[in-house]
Design a protein around this motif. Structure first.
Motif, PDB file in Angstrom:
ATOM      1  N   LEU A 156       2.093  -4.781   5.846  1.00  0.00           N
ATOM      2  CA  LEU A 156       1.924  -5.236   7.225  1.00  0.00           C
ATOM      3  C   LEU A 156       2.853  -6.400   7.554  1.00  0.00           C
ATOM      4  O   LEU A 156       3.270  -6.567   8.699  1.00  0.00           O
ATOM      5  CB  LEU A 156       0.470  -5.637   7.473  1.00  0.00           C
ATOM      6  CG  LEU A 156      -0.571  -4.530   7.268  1.00  0.00           C
ATOM      7  CD1 LEU A 156      -1.959  -5.040   7.596  1.00  0.00           C
ATOM      8  CD2 LEU A 156      -0.239  -3.312   8.110  1.00  0.00           C
ATOM      9  N   THR A 179      -2.258  -0.179   9.028  1.00  0.00           N
ATOM     10  CA  THR A 179      -3.272  -1.149   9.424  1.00  0.00           C
ATOM     11  C   THR A 179      -4.171  -1.474   8.239  1.00  0.00           C
ATOM     12  O   THR A 179      -4.331  -0.656   7.324  1.00  0.00           O
ATOM     13  CB  THR A 179      -4.126  -0.615  10.590  1.00  0.00           C
ATOM     14  OG1 THR A 179      -5.141  -1.573  10.906  1.00  0.00           O
ATOM     15  CG2 THR A 179      -4.799   0.697  10.214  1.00  0.00           C
ATOM     16  N   SER A 180      -4.748  -2.662   8.266  1.00  0.00           N
ATOM     17  CA  SER A 180      -5.680  -3.061   7.209  1.00  0.00           C
ATOM     18  C   SER A 180      -7.120  -3.036   7.698  1.00  0.00           C
ATOM     19  O   SER A 180      -8.030  -3.436   6.975  1.00  0.00           O
ATOM     20  CB  SER A 180      -5.337  -4.472   6.711  1.00  0.00           C
ATOM     21  OG  SER A 180      -5.433  -5.412   7.776  1.00  0.00           O
ATOM     22  N   THR A 181      -7.334  -2.575   8.934  1.00  0.00           N
ATOM     23  CA  THR A 181      -8.684  -2.521   9.494  1.00  0.00           C
ATOM     24  C   THR A 181      -9.261  -1.121   9.366  1.00  0.00           C
ATOM     25  O   THR A 181      -8.525  -0.130   9.314  1.00  0.00           O
ATOM     26  CB  THR A 181      -8.676  -2.933  10.973  1.00  0.00           C
ATOM     27  OG1 THR A 181      -7.840  -2.029  11.713  1.00  0.00           O
ATOM     28  CG2 THR A 181      -8.151  -4.349  11.133  1.00  0.00           C
ATOM     29  N   THR A 197      -5.993   3.242   5.423  1.00  0.00           N
ATOM     30  CA  THR A 197      -6.158   1.796   5.569  1.00  0.00           C
ATOM     31  C   THR A 197      -5.536   1.094   4.371  1.00  0.00           C
ATOM     32  O   THR A 197      -5.827   1.427   3.222  1.00  0.00           O
ATOM     33  CB  THR A 197      -7.647   1.426   5.670  1.00  0.00           C
ATOM     34  OG1 THR A 197      -8.214   2.054   6.821  1.00  0.00           O
ATOM     35  CG2 THR A 197      -7.818  -0.081   5.782  1.00  0.00           C
ATOM     36  N   VAL A 198      -4.684   0.125   4.633  1.00  0.00           N
ATOM     37  CA  VAL A 198      -3.970  -0.558   3.552  1.00  0.00           C
ATOM     38  C   VAL A 198      -4.874  -1.640   2.956  1.00  0.00           C
ATOM     39  O   VAL A 198      -5.270  -2.571   3.660  1.00  0.00           O
ATOM     40  CB  VAL A 198      -2.664  -1.189   4.065  1.00  0.00           C
ATOM     41  CG1 VAL A 198      -1.892  -1.797   2.898  1.00  0.00           C
ATOM     42  CG2 VAL A 198      -1.811  -0.149   4.787  1.00  0.00           C
ATOM     43  N   PRO A 199      -5.201  -1.557   1.673  1.00  0.00           N
ATOM     44  CA  PRO A 199      -6.096  -2.549   1.070  1.00  0.00           C
ATOM     45  C   PRO A 199      -5.355  -3.821   0.666  1.00  0.00           C
ATOM     46  O   PRO A 199      -4.147  -3.806   0.431  1.00  0.00           O
ATOM     47  CB  PRO A 199      -6.622  -1.818  -0.172  1.00  0.00           C
ATOM     48  CG  PRO A 199      -5.469  -0.939  -0.574  1.00  0.00           C
ATOM     49  CD  PRO A 199      -4.828  -0.494   0.722  1.00  0.00           C
ATOM     50  N   GLY A 200      -6.084  -4.908   0.578  1.00  0.00           N
ATOM     51  CA  GLY A 200      -5.512  -6.150   0.069  1.00  0.00           C
ATOM     52  C   GLY A 200      -5.582  -6.163  -1.441  1.00  0.00           C
ATOM     53  O   GLY A 200      -6.253  -7.008  -2.040  1.00  0.00           O
ATOM     54  N   SER A 237      -1.551  -4.972   1.470  1.00  0.00           N
ATOM     55  CA  SER A 237      -1.727  -5.275   2.887  1.00  0.00           C
ATOM     56  C   SER A 237      -0.719  -6.318   3.354  1.00  0.00           C
ATOM     57  O   SER A 237      -0.064  -6.156   4.392  1.00  0.00           O
ATOM     58  CB  SER A 237      -3.156  -5.764   3.143  1.00  0.00           C
ATOM     59  OG  SER A 237      -3.331  -6.105   4.500  1.00  0.00           O
ATOM     60  N   LYS A 238      -0.571  -7.379   2.587  1.00  0.00           N
ATOM     61  CA  LYS A 238       0.357  -8.446   2.970  1.00  0.00           C
ATOM     62  C   LYS A 238       1.791  -7.950   2.994  1.00  0.00           C
ATOM     63  O   LYS A 238       2.553  -8.251   3.919  1.00  0.00           O
ATOM     64  CB  LYS A 238       0.209  -9.613   2.001  1.00  0.00           C
ATOM     65  CG  LYS A 238       1.071 -10.815   2.347  1.00  0.00           C
ATOM     66  CD  LYS A 238       0.808 -11.958   1.378  1.00  0.00           C
ATOM     67  CE  LYS A 238       1.668 -13.175   1.717  1.00  0.00           C
ATOM     68  NZ  LYS A 238       1.415 -14.301   0.775  1.00  0.00           N
ATOM     69  N   ASP A 263      -0.141  -7.625  -3.338  1.00  0.00           N
ATOM     70  CA  ASP A 263      -1.038  -7.444  -2.198  1.00  0.00           C
ATOM     71  C   ASP A 263      -0.409  -6.432  -1.244  1.00  0.00           C
ATOM     72  O   ASP A 263       0.513  -6.763  -0.497  1.00  0.00           O
ATOM     73  CB  ASP A 263      -1.270  -8.777  -1.485  1.00  0.00           C
ATOM     74  CG  ASP A 263      -2.349  -8.702  -0.411  1.00  0.00           C
ATOM     75  OD1 ASP A 263      -2.402  -7.691   0.316  1.00  0.00           O
ATOM     76  OD2 ASP A 263      -3.139  -9.660  -0.293  1.00  0.00           O
TER      77      ASP A 263
END
Length: 317
Positions: A63, A23-25, A31-34, A59-60, A57
């Motif tokens: 996810l 998750t990026s939240t 937490t996966v950073p952008g 997160s991109k 990226d």
């Protein structure tokens, strides 16, 4: 295994987590950073790394692609997502679950100003691929085109060297194959320009003379007559004045292909090569050995060869 640790290769990796739970939240350690970085995917039940990658990226990429890996069939992944489709096929065949860990690659202060962020990350990716090969004595499953989906081919039977014998053999006709890995190149003990580097004996340097359509090569010995067509080679291109390594690669056409690839680089250059035999003719083996060279250089110098990912030529056929 050290390759699964939180400080592998002196990097600060996130904790392992099921890919479906990424998750990026929030602001937790997982937490996966952008942010740009590298990541690794493993099968805990097999005790093997299945993929190592880099992206601009995290997160991109994680996810958008990898978070679906444990719950979506292979047909749901685009044909351009080769590694994801291969791993989804493998999960369906063996009932595997995948876990992921990442490192946000902060390279400020360590990067050669001639290299952009993406080139530096690609070099780091090669370093990780090579380090895993050194420790596990095999490549990660979905890198280097080692795994294929072909009608009528199957995973090797029990006792093979592909690394999946402990979970049995899928039913006859399942269209999946894992090619055996090559032996990884050892840690370098000499400088990259030396004639004995990364466990290979390299020819003396052949230097480029002339420009444009009048390029020709000269060498002190008989190197230009050796390793002709039909003998695959690894090659390295260097600056003849500073001996800095500019690029490494492979050619199936022997010295002729190595010289042709080097000729496409602008400026002064010199090239040396090391012939390969046996399994060295296979595409995935050539890819493995090329990444070994890039990874070994990154291990020594903290960066990839200066021209490695800048308009890199395609492997000579």
């Amino acid at each position: 295994m050290q390759c699964f640790s939180s400080d592998w290769c002196n990097l600060r990796w996130s904790r392992w987590q099921n890919v479906s739970r990424a998750t990026s939240t929030g602001r937790t350690p997982t937490t996966v950073p952008g942010a740009p970085g590298v990541y690794r995917i493993r099968s805990a039940s097999l005790g093997q790394m299945v993929y190592i990658g880099e992206c601009s990226d995290l997160s991109k990429r994680i996810l958008g692609t990898w978070a679906r890996l444990n719950r979506r069939p292979a047909r749901d992944f685009s044909s351009t997502k080769h590694a994801a489709r291969r791993l989804a096929h493998l999960r369906e065949a063996y009932g595997l679950e995948y876990e992921i860990s990442f490192y946000a690659a902060h390279h400020e202060g360590r990067r050669d100003p001639r290299l952009d962020a993406a080139q530096w990350r690609k070099g780091l990716e090669s370093r990780l691929l090579w380090e895993y090969r050194l420790e596990a004595r095999m490549s990660s499953v979905a890198n280097h085109r080692r795994s294929t989906v072909r009608e009528g081919e199957q995973l090797a039977a029990e006792g093979s060297e592909v690394g999946f014998s402990e979970v049995g053999v899928p039913e006859v006709g399942f269209p999946y194959r894992i090619r055996p890995s090559s032996t990884p190149l050892p840690r370098p003990e000499q400088e990259p320009h030396s004639e004995l580097w990364m466990g290979k004996r390299w020819t003396s340097l052949a230097e480029c003379k002339g420009r444009g359509q009048r390029i020709n090569w000269s060498a002190a010995g008989k190197e230009l007559r050796e390793s002709g067509n039909g003998t695959p080679v690894l090659y390295k291109v260097l600056d003849p004045n500073t001996h800095e390594l500019l690029q490494v690669g492979y050619s199936r056409r022997g010295s002729g292909g190595a010289l042709a690839a080097a000729s496409r680089l602008a400026g002064e250059k010199a090239v040396a090569w090391a012939p390969l035999t046996g399994a060295g003719r296979q595409e995935h083996v050539l890819q493995e050995l090329k990444d070994d060279l890039i990874g070994g250089y990154f291990y020594q110098m903290g960066k990839p060869p200066a021209r490695q990912f800048a308009a890199e030529p395609s492997p000579s056929q």
